[in-house]
Enzyme design. Structure first.
Site, mmCIF file in Angstrom:
data_model
loop_
_atom_site.group_PDB
_atom_site.id
_atom_site.type_symbol
_atom_site.label_atom_id
_atom_site.label_comp_id
_atom_site.label_asym_id
_atom_site.label_seq_id
_atom_site.Cartn_x
_atom_site.Cartn_y
_atom_site.Cartn_z
ATOM 1 N N GLU A 289 0.793 -1.230 0.000
ATOM 2 C CA GLU A 289 0.000 0.000 0.000
ATOM 3 C C GLU A 289 0.827 1.282 0.000
ATOM 4 O OE1 GLU A 289 0.302 -2.314 2.405
ATOM 5 O OE2 GLU A 289 0.206 -1.473 4.418
ATOM 6 N N HIS A 313 -7.999 -3.985 -1.397
ATOM 7 C CA HIS A 313 -7.262 -4.131 -0.139
ATOM 8 C C HIS A 313 -6.213 -3.019 0.009
ATOM 9 C CE1 HIS A 313 -5.382 -6.552 3.135
ATOM 10 N NE2 HIS A 313 -4.288 -5.914 2.724
ATOM 11 N N GLU A 314 -5.386 -2.860 -1.012
ATOM 12 C CA GLU A 314 -4.312 -1.854 -0.904
ATOM 13 C C GLU A 314 -4.895 -0.444 -0.849
ATOM 14 O OE1 GLU A 314 -1.831 -3.295 0.012
ATOM 15 O OE2 GLU A 314 -2.160 -5.266 -0.848
ATOM 16 N N HIS A 317 -6.023 0.385 2.607
ATOM 17 C CA HIS A 317 -4.925 0.748 3.512
ATOM 18 C C HIS A 317 -4.706 2.260 3.578
ATOM 19 C CE1 HIS A 317 -3.061 -2.750 5.257
ATOM 20 N NE2 HIS A 317 -2.917 -3.367 4.102
ATOM 21 N N GLU A 336 -3.936 -4.633 9.248
ATOM 22 C CA GLU A 336 -4.404 -5.644 8.291
ATOM 23 C C GLU A 336 -5.836 -6.135 8.537
ATOM 24 O OE1 GLU A 336 -2.982 -6.023 5.561
ATOM 25 O OE2 GLU A 336 -0.997 -5.185 5.984
ATOM 26 N N ASP A 393 8.050 -10.213 10.824
ATOM 27 C CA ASP A 393 7.303 -11.002 9.850
ATOM 28 C C ASP A 393 6.695 -12.263 10.473
ATOM 29 O OD1 ASP A 393 7.748 -9.086 8.008
ATOM 30 O OD2 ASP A 393 9.040 -10.274 6.687
ATOM 31 N N TYR A 401 -4.933 -10.677 9.799
ATOM 32 C CA TYR A 401 -5.829 -10.421 8.674
ATOM 33 C C TYR A 401 -7.251 -10.905 8.954
ATOM 34 C CZ TYR A 401 -1.863 -9.277 5.600
ATOM 35 O OH TYR A 401 -0.774 -8.686 5.018
ATOM 36 N N LYS A 576 3.041 -16.376 -1.377
ATOM 37 C CA LYS A 576 1.780 -17.066 -1.135
ATOM 38 C C LYS A 576 1.548 -18.205 -2.141
ATOM 39 C CE LYS A 576 -2.981 -16.135 -2.076
ATOM 40 N NZ LYS A 576 -4.063 -15.235 -2.337
HETATM 41 N N1 BES Z 1 0.888 -4.516 3.784
HETATM 42 C C1 BES Z 1 0.662 -5.792 3.257
HETATM 43 C C2 BES Z 1 1.916 -6.507 2.833
HETATM 44 C C3 BES Z 1 2.954 -6.739 3.915
HETATM 45 C C4 BES Z 1 2.633 -6.845 5.245
HETATM 46 C C5 BES Z 1 4.274 -6.842 3.546
HETATM 47 C C6 BES Z 1 3.628 -7.034 6.205
HETATM 48 C C7 BES Z 1 5.257 -7.041 4.492
HETATM 49 C C8 BES Z 1 4.923 -7.123 5.831
HETATM 50 C C9 BES Z 1 -0.299 -5.757 2.073
HETATM 51 O O1 BES Z 1 -1.300 -4.818 2.215
HETATM 52 C C10 BES Z 1 -1.009 -7.077 2.009
HETATM 53 O O2 BES Z 1 -1.657 -7.415 2.953
HETATM 54 N N2 BES Z 1 -0.881 -7.777 0.901
HETATM 55 C C11 BES Z 1 -1.575 -9.011 0.678
HETATM 56 C C12 BES Z 1 -2.835 -8.696 -0.076
HETATM 57 C C13 BES Z 1 -3.989 -9.602 0.152
HETATM 58 C C14 BES Z 1 -4.336 -9.799 1.591
HETATM 59 C C15 BES Z 1 -5.201 -9.096 -0.625
HETATM 60 C C16 BES Z 1 -0.666 -9.913 -0.122
HETATM 61 O O3 BES Z 1 0.386 -9.450 -0.553
HETATM 62 O O4 BES Z 1 -0.989 -11.073 -0.322
HETATM 63 ZN ZN ZN Z 2 -2.619 -5.430 3.740
#
Ligand code: BES
Ligand code: ZN
Length: 620
Positions: A289, A313-314, A317, A336, A393, A401, A576
């Site tokens: 985001e 989602h982004e 944020h 989140e 992390d 989430y 993922k």
């Molecule tokens: N802010 C996060 C990504 C993140 C969190 C990176 C913590 C590093 C440390 C981003 O908004 C996110 O949640 N991305 C998800 C999107 C999904 C939940 C729709 C992703 O990347 O899978």
């Molecule tokens: Zn997120």
């Protein structure tokens, strides 16, 4: 609000004692909130503004330049402390004069503090530096790794605590600063940042950026490459490689509408433009985001807009996270969980309830698996985390989430939508551009909802949700209207109905995901083949569907899918997607296959993905 490293809890505790249940954290009286993940002293010296002047060298895979910090040391501390991770410090200047500095001892996960003597009157501290060997925020791509472009590419990923690997900075989510940047890149490339951006390449290779709204360091971002821009509407647009820009702008053509819908829900979008950059496929996450400019994976370009909830989602944020920020990584669910709730509300507004319900249900299943994996009693399943001495992390799980989002859904269920929406809108307004701890949120909840509705307290079991493990028994579950039909089709298939006779005509990505999640694993080979012949999963252009199909293929030993899977693993770097594939190979006796493929493609993955996968591949 947390404006630096510590925040007194007194006010909050007074309130908690007067209006909350006994079990609340009264034992923390006198304690101060502390962000373990930064070694900077931004709680005592104000870091007001950053002027960044850097050069990006693809030959050396290095960023070098100077970071000029405008500070206010009215408490007269004798030194300034910043976070660094692997940076080489060349020289330091205080108010224009060359100054001494010291590099403190390395702390696991955090790196080394940079300590600079200052005086009460010191106003400007300039640090000239270069990035180290393997900066965790950076991924340098060769032209071959861009997915078809003739130029190299660089992007950063600063969340959670990696900004310090490319900028010496106070790197905590509770510390905000504005910035300007001058970035020099090879002439044939363009640079974009989490700031006001150019829309065209220039001849000089020098780009100037301005972000005058204070943001935390984890939102500092830079991408450099053969980047093009296309307008969507007057405040939204898309950046991508030229090969990708057409597809990207088609897929995201509803973005302007999405921003408007988001504003209807939770108040004005406060960041000026909202643009998205579609990065090369090696990007290790789905989306990030970064303010004014969301960074996103190309794996959301499914051709039918079915994966644009990632953009929702982004975008969300920009309220939950960028506007109101988690004070420390222990409060990550405030970023989140709120965003997931907002994302689904936005997805509902853009589609309908039955559509959003599918996302809620898939999320619930993910949460159940996460709780199972972490252990039902694990403290890592609490919303409020304890990440002291740990990698932040570690908190990046579906607890923040999905459990976070469910808690908000529960509140919505109890008080109704209109009240929920005005509560959230006020929460965003009243905490705009500030950081919030979990305790401050709970306090706000008591003040604004419980006051008029004391009966809510027992209905919500707030304490159990936030400071307790697992999924509380009052967790709401979405309607299963559309998934009931999926269940029926699955049963029919398993009892011999030919795949082509199943009623799948109007299925979206999410019905397919539910179908592929719930068919037995492993499926018999001939059943895999029957499905593939009819639905062509192996060739799916939808990465979500392809990914779970490949997992099922590994489990079943369905080799017809392997060449396509190999190709997928060669380019896609989204953790993922790739982690479950390697894990499935390891789990089902295909260690050799996992090792061979990983050896071929390890170099294409992001340093953080490499770190996790190294562990997966090397465990017995
Ligand atoms: N802010 C996060 C990504 C993140 C969190 C990176 C913590 C590093 C440390 C981003 O908004 C996110 O949640 N991305 C998800 C999107 C999904 C939940 C729709 C992703 O990347 O899978
Ligand atoms: Zn997120």
């Amino acid at each position: 609000m947390l404006s630096g490293k510590y925040t007194p809890l007194f006010l909050f505790l007074l309130l908690m004692i007067s209006c909350s249940p006994k079990e609340e954290k009264t034992e923390t009286i006198g304690e101060q909130i502390f962000d373990w993940h930064t070694q900077s002293n931004a709680d005592k010296i104000a870091f007001k503004h950053l002027d960044l002047d850097i050069k990006v060298s693809f030959e050396n895979k290095q960023i070098s330049g100077c970071a000029l910090w405008t500070i206010d040391n009215n408490k007269a501390l004798d030194s300034l402390k910043l976070d660094t991770d692997g940076l080489g410090i060349d020289s330091v200047f205080v108010d224009g004069k060359k100054a001494g500095f010291r590099i403190g001892t390395f702390v696991e996960h955090l790196g080394k503090p940079l300590i600079i003597p200052v005086q009460k009157t010191s106003k400007q501290v300039m640090i000239c530096y270069k990035t180290g060997e393997h900066p965790r925020a950076l991924q340098w791509l060769t032209p071959q790794q861009t997915g078809g472009n003739a130029h190299p590419f660089l992007y950063t990923q600063s969340e959670s605590i990696y900004a310090r690997s490319w900028i010496p900075c106070p790197d905590g989510p509770g510390i905000r600063f504005s910035y300007n940047a001058r970035v020099e890149v090879p002439k044939e490339l363009m640079a974009v940042m989490s700031a006001e951006n150019p829309q065209q390449m220039n001849d000089s290779g020098v780009y100037h950026f301005k972000m005058d709204i204070p943001i935390p360091a984890y939102l500092m971002a830079l991408a450099v490459g053969d980047i093009r821009f296309r307008t969507i509407d007057k405040r939204t647009g898309v950046y991508a490689l030229p090969e990708m820009i057409g597809k990207a702008s088609n897929e995201l053509e509803d973005m302007g509408k999405m921003v408007t819908k988001a504003e209807e829900l939770y108040g004005p979008y406060r960041w000026g433009r909202y643009d998205v950059i579609i990065l090369p496929p090696g990007f290790p996450i789905g989306g990030m985001e970064n303010p004014k400019l969301t960074f996103a994976t190309p794996t959301i370009l499914a051709g039918d807009k079915s994966l644009v909830n990632l953009i929702a989602h982004e975008l969300a944020h920009n309220w939950s996270g960028n506007l109101v920020t988690n004070a420390t990584w222990n409060d990550f669910w405030l970023n989140e969980g709120f965003t997931m709730y907002f994302e689904r509300r936005l997805t509902e507004a853009m589609n309908d309830k039955s559509y959003a319900d599918m996302l809620w249900e898939l999320g619930y299943q993910d949460l159940e698996h996460t709780v199972e994996d972490l252990g039902k009693e694990s403290t890592d399943t609490h919303l409020k985390l304890n990440l002291t001495s740990r990698d932040p992390d570690d908190g990046l799980t579906d607890i923040a989430y999905e459990k976070g989002a469910l808690f908000l859904k529960l509140i919505e269920t109890e008080i109704g939508r209109p009240k929920m929406d005005s509560f959230l809108r006020n929460y965003f307004d009243e905490h705009a551009f500030k950081s919030v701890t979990t305790e401050e949120f709970v306090q706000y909840l008591y003040q604004h909802l419980m006051n008029n509705h004391p009966e809510l307290e027992s209905k919500l079991s707030i304490h159990e949700w936030i400071y307790g493990p697992g999924i509380p028994s009052n967790a709401p579950r979405a309607d299963q209207e559309r998934f009931k039909k999926v269940d029926m089709a699955r049963k029919q298939f398993l009892s011999g109905t030919p795949a082509k006779d199943l009623e799948t005509k109007n299925w979206t990505t999410y019905e397919w995901l539910q179908f592929l999640r719930t068919i037995p694993k492993p499926l018999k080979l001939e059943q895999m083949k029957l499905l593939d012949d009819t639905f062509h999963f192996t060739q799916s252009g939808n990465c979500e569907i392809a990914d779970i199909w490949f997992v099922n293929s590994i489990a079943a030993g369905y080799e017809a899918a392997y060449p396509a899977m190999d190709k997928f693993l060669s380019s896609v770097g989204r953790r993922k997607f790739i982690e479950p594939l390697y894990e499935e190979m390891m789990k089902t006796g295909k260690q050799e296959m996992a090792k061979t493929i990983y050896e071929k493609y390890r170099g294409n993955y992001h340093p953080l993905a490499q770190m996790t996968l190294d562990k997966t591949i090397n465990k017995k």
